[in-house]
Design a protein around this motif. Structure first.
Motif, PDB file in Angstrom:
ATOM      1  N   UNK A 274     -13.611  -8.553 -13.003  1.00 42.34           N
ATOM      2  CA  UNK A 274     -13.557  -7.907 -11.547  1.00 42.34           C
ATOM      3  C   UNK A 274     -12.062  -7.487 -11.297  1.00 42.34           C
ATOM      4  N   UNK A 275     -11.324  -8.267 -11.803  1.00 41.55           N
ATOM      5  CA  UNK A 275      -9.478  -8.094 -11.719  1.00 41.55           C
ATOM      6  C   UNK A 275      -9.373  -6.570 -12.390  1.00 41.55           C
ATOM      7  N   UNK A 276      -9.699  -6.612 -13.757  1.00 43.16           N
ATOM      8  CA  UNK A 276      -9.368  -5.419 -14.673  1.00 43.16           C
ATOM      9  C   UNK A 276     -10.119  -4.209 -13.958  1.00 43.16           C
ATOM     10  N   UNK A 277     -11.356  -4.447 -13.353  1.00 43.80           N
ATOM     11  CA  UNK A 277     -12.232  -3.055 -12.681  1.00 43.80           C
ATOM     12  C   UNK A 277     -10.964  -2.739 -11.439  1.00 43.80           C
ATOM     13  N   UNK A 278     -10.758  -3.724 -10.728  1.00 41.85           N
ATOM     14  CA  UNK A 278     -10.141  -3.409  -9.644  1.00 41.85           C
ATOM     15  C   UNK A 278      -8.682  -2.501  -9.948  1.00 41.85           C
ATOM     16  N   UNK A 279      -8.110  -3.098 -10.892  1.00 40.80           N
ATOM     17  CA  UNK A 279      -6.818  -2.520 -11.180  1.00 40.80           C
ATOM     18  C   UNK A 279      -7.244  -0.907 -11.859  1.00 40.80           C
ATOM     19  N   UNK A 280      -8.307  -1.064 -12.445  1.00 36.14           N
ATOM     20  CA  UNK A 280      -8.824   0.218 -13.463  1.00 36.14           C
ATOM     21  C   UNK A 280      -9.179   1.604 -12.286  1.00 36.14           C
ATOM     22  N   UNK A 281      -9.216   1.034 -11.221  1.00 36.09           N
ATOM     23  CA  UNK A 281      -9.483   2.060 -10.150  1.00 36.09           C
ATOM     24  C   UNK A 281      -8.167   2.647  -9.456  1.00 36.09           C
ATOM     25  N   UNK A 282      -7.130   2.227 -10.097  1.00 36.32           N
ATOM     26  CA  UNK A 282      -5.660   2.600  -9.723  1.00 36.32           C
ATOM     27  C   UNK A 282      -5.441   2.747  -8.359  1.00 36.32           C
ATOM     28  N   UNK A 283      -5.600   1.850  -7.408  1.00 34.20           N
ATOM     29  CA  UNK A 283      -5.386   1.737  -5.887  1.00 34.20           C
ATOM     30  C   UNK A 283      -3.790   2.164  -5.755  1.00 34.20           C
ATOM     31  N   UNK A 284      -3.687   2.763  -4.702  1.00 34.26           N
ATOM     32  CA  UNK A 284      -2.354   3.595  -4.617  1.00 34.26           C
ATOM     33  C   UNK A 284      -1.819   2.929  -3.227  1.00 34.26           C
ATOM     34  N   UNK A 285      -0.271   2.762  -3.109  1.00 33.91           N
ATOM     35  CA  UNK A 285       0.342   2.836  -1.817  1.00 33.91           C
ATOM     36  C   UNK A 285       0.438   3.770  -0.975  1.00 33.91           C
ATOM     37  N   UNK A 286      -0.061   3.770   0.194  1.00 37.50           N
ATOM     38  CA  UNK A 286      -0.113   5.175   0.780  1.00 37.50           C
ATOM     39  C   UNK A 286       1.512   5.656   1.174  1.00 37.50           C
ATOM     40  N   UNK A 287       2.304   4.910   1.124  1.00 36.62           N
ATOM     41  CA  UNK A 287       3.741   5.166   1.252  1.00 36.62           C
ATOM     42  C   UNK A 287       4.561   5.540   0.395  1.00 36.62           C
ATOM     43  N   UNK A 288       4.662   4.738  -0.878  1.00 35.17           N
ATOM     44  CA  UNK A 288       5.368   4.757  -1.776  1.00 35.17           C
ATOM     45  C   UNK A 288       4.572   5.656  -3.065  1.00 35.17           C
ATOM     46  N   UNK A 289       3.377   6.007  -2.974  1.00 35.52           N
ATOM     47  CA  UNK A 289       2.554   6.536  -4.059  1.00 35.52           C
ATOM     48  C   UNK A 289       2.494   5.953  -5.357  1.00 35.52           C
ATOM     49  N   UNK A 290       2.928   4.789  -5.364  1.00 36.76           N
ATOM     50  CA  UNK A 290       3.160   3.890  -6.472  1.00 36.76           C
ATOM     51  C   UNK A 290       1.636   3.192  -6.844  1.00 36.76           C
ATOM     52  N   UNK A 291       1.237   3.099  -7.955  1.00 41.15           N
ATOM     53  CA  UNK A 291      -0.108   2.479  -8.443  1.00 41.15           C
ATOM     54  C   UNK A 291      -0.072   0.898  -8.187  1.00 41.15           C
ATOM     55  N   UNK A 292      -0.710   0.421  -7.623  1.00 39.49           N
ATOM     56  CA  UNK A 292      -0.927  -1.290  -7.409  1.00 39.49           C
ATOM     57  C   UNK A 292      -1.753  -1.837  -8.531  1.00 39.49           C
ATOM     58  N   UNK A 293      -1.501  -3.170  -8.552  1.00 34.57           N
ATOM     59  CA  UNK A 293      -2.205  -4.227  -9.599  1.00 34.57           C
ATOM     60  C   UNK A 293      -2.149  -5.475  -9.322  1.00 34.57           C
ATOM     61  N   UNK A 294      -3.287  -5.964  -9.343  1.00 32.36           N
ATOM     62  CA  UNK A 294      -3.445  -7.685  -9.077  1.00 32.36           C
ATOM     63  C   UNK A 294      -2.720  -8.163 -10.367  1.00 32.36           C
ATOM     64  N   UNK A 295      -1.584  -9.085 -10.365  1.00 33.02           N
ATOM     65  CA  UNK A 295      -1.216  -9.843 -11.557  1.00 33.02           C
ATOM     66  C   UNK A 295      -2.199 -10.527 -12.206  1.00 33.02           C
ATOM     67  N   UNK A 296      -2.118 -10.868 -13.626  1.00 32.09           N
ATOM     68  CA  UNK A 296      -2.936 -11.707 -14.283  1.00 32.09           C
ATOM     69  C   UNK A 296      -3.221 -12.993 -13.697  1.00 32.09           C
ATOM     70  N   UNK A 297      -4.260 -13.763 -14.117  1.00 29.46           N
ATOM     71  CA  UNK A 297      -4.524 -15.058 -13.052  1.00 29.46           C
ATOM     72  C   UNK A 297      -3.460 -16.073 -13.508  1.00 29.46           C
ATOM     73  N   UNK A 298      -2.796 -16.101 -14.816  1.00 31.36           N
ATOM     74  CA  UNK A 298      -1.793 -16.822 -15.143  1.00 31.36           C
ATOM     75  C   UNK A 298      -0.395 -16.674 -14.493  1.00 31.36           C
TER      76      UNK A 298
END
Length: 425
Positions: A274-298
Motif C-alpha cells: 500500500x505504501x508503494x502504491x501511494x508513492x507510485x501515484x506521485x503525490x505532489x506538494x502544491x507549493x514546491x511542486x516536488x514529489x512526496x513519498x512515505x519513507x520505508x517502514x524501517x
C-alpha cells in the motif's frame, strides 16, 4: 524489525505449533522504540506449549494462622493467599490442569513472566523517555489461560503467580467470600477488559470497560482505579477474550488478536505494498511542486526530505515548507499554528507517518486518513474505530488515543481525511 511469526502461519503442517493469538501493546508502531528484545517487545504470540502448564483451584485452607499459611504456600505448588486480618489468612491451593496453558504478563523480569510490559509513554521515541516514570503496572499483573483443544478459548484473570508460585492479596487489597464459599479479590490498580461488539471487524463498535477479578469474575468499574469498594458483579458477561478485546494494566493497554482474526488482517507485506502504491501515484506538494513519498517502514521515526506533511484542520497534504509561517524561525520546524496555502485554514502542521502495526488495522483498505495531532496514517475504518474507543488514562479518566503512538486524539473527530495533490503532468 518485524519477527517472522507476525506473518500469518499456515497450520497445515504438523510441525507448526497451534497459535492461540497475539497480544499487541498499544502505543508502538511495529516494535519498541529501541527494538524488541527477548520477553520485552511490542507484540507477543501465544503458542500451544509442548506440555500443559495450566492450573486450577483445589484445596481451600480456611482460618489459617500466618505461619500455617506460609507453610502451605511454601509447598511446590501454586497457591493464592487472601490475608483477612493479622491472625487469619485463607489459602487456596491450585493443582495442575492438563487442559490449559498459562501465560503470565507483568512488569517483573522474573522467569514466571512470559511477556514483560512497561508503562507506555504517549509519543515517546526511545526507551529512555519511559525510564523516569514511576510504574503503576503490577509486577505480576495478570494471567491468561488458553484451552489446549479447539476452539482454543482464552480466559483472563487478574494477578500472576510469582517465582514462589504464589499470589498474595494483603490486608489492604479488596477481597471477599463468594456465595459458594470461595474467595475472590481485586489487584491494587486492577485489570480492566473491554470486548468490542461485533468482533474486530469493519462493523465493530466499542464495548463497555469491566474489571476482572483474581478468579476471573467480571465487575463494573470501581469509583477510582484502586478504591477499596469493588463494583457490582456482572453475571451475564465472562472473562473470555474475543478478537479485539482490550486489556488495560494501568500504564499499558494490550490488544488481543485471535489467530483466526489475524488471518483476516493485512500483513506487514500488504502495508508495504500500500505504501508503494501511494508513492507510485506521485503525490505532489502544491507549493514546491516536488514529489512526496512515505519513507520505508524501517525509517518510521526519522523525518525524510520527501516526507508528506498535513494541515490538520483541512487535510491538505504538502511537502515541508515555510509558507505562511511567520514564526518559523522562533518556533522551530513545526510551527504550532500554520496557514494552509490551499484554503487559508489555520491549524497544526505535522509530518505524516504510516501506521506500521498491522494488528491494529480493521481492514485492508488504502491509508487515506490520519490521526490528529500525531499524523499516523491508516485506513478510514481503522481511524474511525480507534477514535471511538475510550482508553483508560491515569486512575479514573478515559480518552481516545492513536493506537500507533498512544497520543490523546484532538479535533472534532480525532482524525482527518487526507487530500493529496496529483502530479501536474
Amino acid at each position: 524489525m518485524f519477527s517472522p511469526d507476525q506473518e500469518n502461519i499456515s497450520t497445515s503442517s504438523t510441525k507448526v505449533p497451534v497459535k492461540y493469538g497475539e497480544l499487541i501493546v498499544l502505543g508502538y508502531n511495529g516494535s519498541l522504540p529501541n527494538g524488541d528484545r527477548g520477553r520485552r517487545k511490542s507484540r507477543f504470540a501465544l503458542f500451544k506449549r509442548p506440555k500443559s502448564n495450566g492450573v486450577k483451584p483445589s484445596t481451600v485452607h480456611v482460618a489459617c494462622t500466618p505461619q500455617a499459611a506460609k507453610a502451605i504456600s511454601n509447598k511446590d505448588q501454586h497457591s493464592i493467599s487472601y490475608t483477612l486480618s493479622r491472625v487469619q489468612t485463607v489459602v487456596v491451593e491450585y493443582t495442575q490442569d492438563s487442559n490449559t496453558d498459562m501465560f503470565q504478563i507483568g512488569r517483573s523480569t522474573e522467569s514466571p513472566i512470559d511477556f514483560v510490559v512497561t508503562d507506555t509513554v504517549p509519543g515517546s521515541q526511545s526507551n529512555s523517555d519511559t525510564q523516569s516514570v514511576q510504574s503503576t503496572i503490577s509486577r505480576f499483573a495478570c494471567r491468561i489461560m488458553c484451552q489446549r483443544t479447539p476452539p482454543y478459548t482464552a480466559r483472563i484473570y487478574a494477578a500472576g503467580f510469582d517465582s514462589s508460585k504464589n499470589i498474595f492479596l494483603g490486608e489492604k487489597a479488596a477481597k471477599w467470600k463468594t456465595s459458594d464459599g470461595q474467595m475472590d479479590g481485586l489487584t491494587t490498580n486492577g485489570v480492566l477488559v473491554m470486548h468490542p461488539r461485533l468482533g474486530f471487524t469493519e462493523d465493530s463498535k466499542p464495548g463497555v470497560w469491566r474489571e476482572i477479578s483474581v478468579c476471573g469474575n467480571v465487575f463494573t468499574l470501581r469509583e477510582t482505579r484502586s478504591a477499596q469498594q469493588r463494583g457490582k458483579m456482572v453475571e451475564n458477561e465472562t472473562q473470555e477474550l474475543v478478537d479485539g478485546s482490550l486489556i488495560d494494566l494501568c500504564g499499558a493497554t494490550l490488544l488481543w488478536r485471535t489467530a483466526e482474526g489475524l488471518s483476516r488482517t493485512p500483513t506487514v507485506k500488504h502495508l508495504e505494498a500500500l505504501r508503494q502504491e501511494l508513492n507510485a501515484a506521485r503525490p505532489q506538494c502544491p507549493v514546491g511542486f516536488n514529489t512526496l513519498a512515505f519513507p520505508s517502514m524501517r525509517r518510521k521515526d526519522i523525518v525524510d526530505e520527501k516526507q508528506p506533511w498535513v494541515y490538520l484542520n483541512c487535510g491538505h497534504v504538502h511537502g515541508y515548507h515555510n509558507w505562511g509561517n511567520r514564526d518559523a524561525e522562533r518556533d522551530g520546524r513545526e510551527g504550532r499554528e500554520r496557514e494552509c496555502p490551499m484554503c487559508r485554514a489555520r491549524g497544526p502542521y505535522v509530518p505524516l507517518w504510516l501506521g506500521c502495526e498491522a494488528g491494529f488495522y480493521l481492514d485492508a483498505a488504502p491509508p487515506t486518513h490520519a490521526f490528529s495531532p500525531c499524523g499516523h496514517v491508516c485506513s478510514e475504518k481503522t481511524a474511525a474505530y480507534w477514535s471511538q474507543i475510550p482508553l483508560p488514562h491515569g486512575t479514573h479518566t478515559f480518552h481516545a488515543a492513536c493506537p500507533f503512538c498512544a497520543q490523546q486524539l484532538s479535533g472534532e473527530q480525532g482524525f482527518i481525511r487526507l487530500i493529496f495533490q496529483g502530479p501536474v503532468d
